[in-house]
Design a protein around this motif. Structure first.
Motif, PDB file in Angstrom:
ATOM      1  N   PRO A 257       0.444  -1.184  -0.002  1.00  0.00           N
ATOM      2  CA  PRO A 257       0.201  -0.144  -0.025  1.00  0.00           C
ATOM      3  C   PRO A 257       0.610   1.215   0.141  1.00  0.00           C
ATOM      4  O   PRO A 257       2.005   0.931   0.799  1.00  0.00           O
ATOM      5  N   GLY A 258       0.392   2.213  -0.540  1.00  0.00           N
ATOM      6  CA  GLY A 258       0.961   3.755  -0.945  1.00  0.00           C
ATOM      7  C   GLY A 258       2.315   3.484  -1.550  1.00  0.00           C
ATOM      8  O   GLY A 258       2.595   4.640  -2.568  1.00  0.00           O
ATOM      9  N   ALA A 259       2.576   2.211  -2.830  1.00  0.00           N
ATOM     10  CA  ALA A 259       3.898   1.970  -3.509  1.00  0.00           C
ATOM     11  C   ALA A 259       2.926   2.994  -4.733  1.00  0.00           C
ATOM     12  O   ALA A 259       2.518   2.658  -4.594  1.00  0.00           O
ATOM     13  N   ALA A 260       3.477   3.133  -5.401  1.00  0.00           N
ATOM     14  CA  ALA A 260       3.620   4.118  -6.912  1.00  0.00           C
ATOM     15  C   ALA A 260       3.395   3.280  -7.802  1.00  0.00           C
ATOM     16  O   ALA A 260       4.400   1.833  -7.684  1.00  0.00           O
ATOM     17  N   GLY A 261       1.796   2.974  -9.072  1.00  0.00           N
ATOM     18  CA  GLY A 261       2.181   1.808  -9.473  1.00  0.00           C
ATOM     19  C   GLY A 261       0.867   1.651  -9.687  1.00  0.00           C
ATOM     20  O   GLY A 261      -0.454   2.005  -8.531  1.00  0.00           O
ATOM     21  N   LEU A 262       1.128   0.959 -10.513  1.00  0.00           N
ATOM     22  CA  LEU A 262      -0.663   0.264 -10.240  1.00  0.00           C
ATOM     23  C   LEU A 262      -0.589  -1.214  -9.646  1.00  0.00           C
ATOM     24  O   LEU A 262       0.234  -2.096  -9.772  1.00  0.00           O
ATOM     25  N   ARG A 263      -1.756  -1.295  -8.962  1.00  0.00           N
ATOM     26  CA  ARG A 263      -1.786  -3.227  -8.283  1.00  0.00           C
ATOM     27  C   ARG A 263      -3.370  -3.226  -8.487  1.00  0.00           C
ATOM     28  O   ARG A 263      -4.710  -3.132  -8.294  1.00  0.00           O
ATOM     29  N   LEU A 264      -2.852  -4.115  -9.565  1.00  0.00           N
ATOM     30  CA  LEU A 264      -4.207  -4.458  -9.852  1.00  0.00           C
ATOM     31  C   LEU A 264      -3.883  -6.676 -10.027  1.00  0.00           C
ATOM     32  O   LEU A 264      -2.820  -7.266 -10.806  1.00  0.00           O
ATOM     33  N   LEU A 265      -5.184  -6.470  -9.765  1.00  0.00           N
ATOM     34  CA  LEU A 265      -5.474  -8.047  -9.695  1.00  0.00           C
ATOM     35  C   LEU A 265      -6.612  -8.889 -10.668  1.00  0.00           C
ATOM     36  O   LEU A 265      -8.043  -8.473 -10.569  1.00  0.00           O
ATOM     37  N   VAL A 266      -5.890  -9.502 -11.890  1.00  0.00           N
ATOM     38  CA  VAL A 266      -7.664 -10.354 -13.340  1.00  0.00           C
ATOM     39  C   VAL A 266      -8.029 -11.537 -11.911  1.00  0.00           C
ATOM     40  O   VAL A 266      -7.570 -12.122 -12.636  1.00  0.00           O
ATOM     41  N   HIS A 267      -8.945 -10.513 -12.349  1.00  0.00           N
ATOM     42  CA  HIS A 267     -10.495 -12.396 -11.261  1.00  0.00           C
ATOM     43  C   HIS A 267     -10.413 -12.694 -12.801  1.00  0.00           C
ATOM     44  O   HIS A 267     -11.136 -12.876 -13.284  1.00  0.00           O
ATOM     45  N   HIS A 268     -10.073 -14.304 -13.092  1.00  0.00           N
ATOM     46  CA  HIS A 268     -10.295 -14.979 -13.966  1.00  0.00           C
ATOM     47  C   HIS A 268     -11.683 -15.804 -13.744  1.00  0.00           C
ATOM     48  O   HIS A 268     -11.895 -16.867 -13.797  1.00  0.00           O
ATOM     49  N   ASP A 269     -12.846 -15.018 -13.557  1.00  0.00           N
ATOM     50  CA  ASP A 269     -13.835 -15.761 -13.669  1.00  0.00           C
ATOM     51  C   ASP A 269     -15.154 -15.939 -14.442  1.00  0.00           C
ATOM     52  O   ASP A 269     -16.734 -16.266 -13.998  1.00  0.00           O
ATOM     53  N   ASP A 270     -14.715 -15.503 -15.661  1.00  0.00           N
ATOM     54  CA  ASP A 270     -15.624 -16.272 -16.646  1.00  0.00           C
ATOM     55  C   ASP A 270     -15.896 -17.102 -17.010  1.00  0.00           C
ATOM     56  O   ASP A 270     -15.001 -18.443 -17.483  1.00  0.00           O
ATOM     57  N   THR A 271     -17.009 -17.788 -18.273  1.00  0.00           N
ATOM     58  CA  THR A 271     -17.629 -18.794 -18.558  1.00  0.00           C
ATOM     59  C   THR A 271     -17.518 -18.924 -20.182  1.00  0.00           C
ATOM     60  O   THR A 271     -18.416 -19.628 -20.982  1.00  0.00           O
ATOM     61  N   THR A 272     -17.050 -17.062 -20.694  1.00  0.00           N
ATOM     62  CA  THR A 272     -17.700 -17.045 -22.216  1.00  0.00           C
ATOM     63  C   THR A 272     -16.967 -18.447 -23.342  1.00  0.00           C
ATOM     64  O   THR A 272     -16.070 -18.688 -22.680  1.00  0.00           O
ATOM     65  N   GLY A 273     -17.222 -18.119 -24.367  1.00  0.00           N
ATOM     66  CA  GLY A 273     -17.138 -18.308 -25.337  1.00  0.00           C
ATOM     67  C   GLY A 273     -15.349 -19.084 -25.887  1.00  0.00           C
ATOM     68  O   GLY A 273     -15.420 -19.096 -26.832  1.00  0.00           O
ATOM     69  N   ARG A 274     -14.923 -18.553 -25.125  1.00  0.00           N
ATOM     70  CA  ARG A 274     -13.678 -18.481 -25.062  1.00  0.00           C
ATOM     71  C   ARG A 274     -12.897 -19.972 -25.348  1.00  0.00           C
ATOM     72  O   ARG A 274     -11.739 -20.705 -25.565  1.00  0.00           O
ATOM     73  N   GLY A 275     -14.077 -21.122 -24.641  1.00  0.00           N
ATOM     74  CA  GLY A 275     -13.001 -22.273 -24.608  1.00  0.00           C
ATOM     75  C   GLY A 275     -12.213 -22.551 -23.444  1.00  0.00           C
ATOM     76  O   GLY A 275     -11.886 -23.619 -22.668  1.00  0.00           O
ATOM     77  N   ASP A 276     -12.019 -21.562 -22.941  1.00  0.00           N
ATOM     78  CA  ASP A 276     -11.272 -21.517 -20.787  1.00  0.00           C
ATOM     79  C   ASP A 276     -12.675 -22.032 -19.925  1.00  0.00           C
ATOM     80  O   ASP A 276     -13.725 -21.113 -20.215  1.00  0.00           O
TER      81      ASP A 276
END
Length: 64
Positions: free
Chosen positions: A7-26
């Motif tokens: 916290p407080g560090a410079a930069g983007l802190r991002l977590l991608v939550h892979h919670d989809d079930t759409t048609g990509r086959g994944d």
């Protein structure tokens, strides 16, 4: 992984939550992600849901 998102560090802190079930086959591969999502909330890390947010990040028809 979240050890480096202080916290407080410079930069983007991002977590991608892979919670989809759409048609990509994944299959969603977020099983067991509860602890990581809770840690992200504690560390004020932005969570992006593939299921809920991806169309906002990458709108249909937008040029790349």
């Amino acid at each position: 992984m979240l050890e480096y998102t202080l916290p407080g560090a410079a930069g983007l802190r991002l977590l991608v939550h892979h919670d989809d079930t759409t048609g990509r086959g994944d299959q969603p591969y977020d099983r067991g992600a509860e602890a990581m999502l809770a840690e992200a909330a504690d560390r004020d890390v932005t969570v992006v849901s593939v299921r809920d947010d991806w169309d906002t990040v990458f709108p249909a028809g937008a040029s790349t």
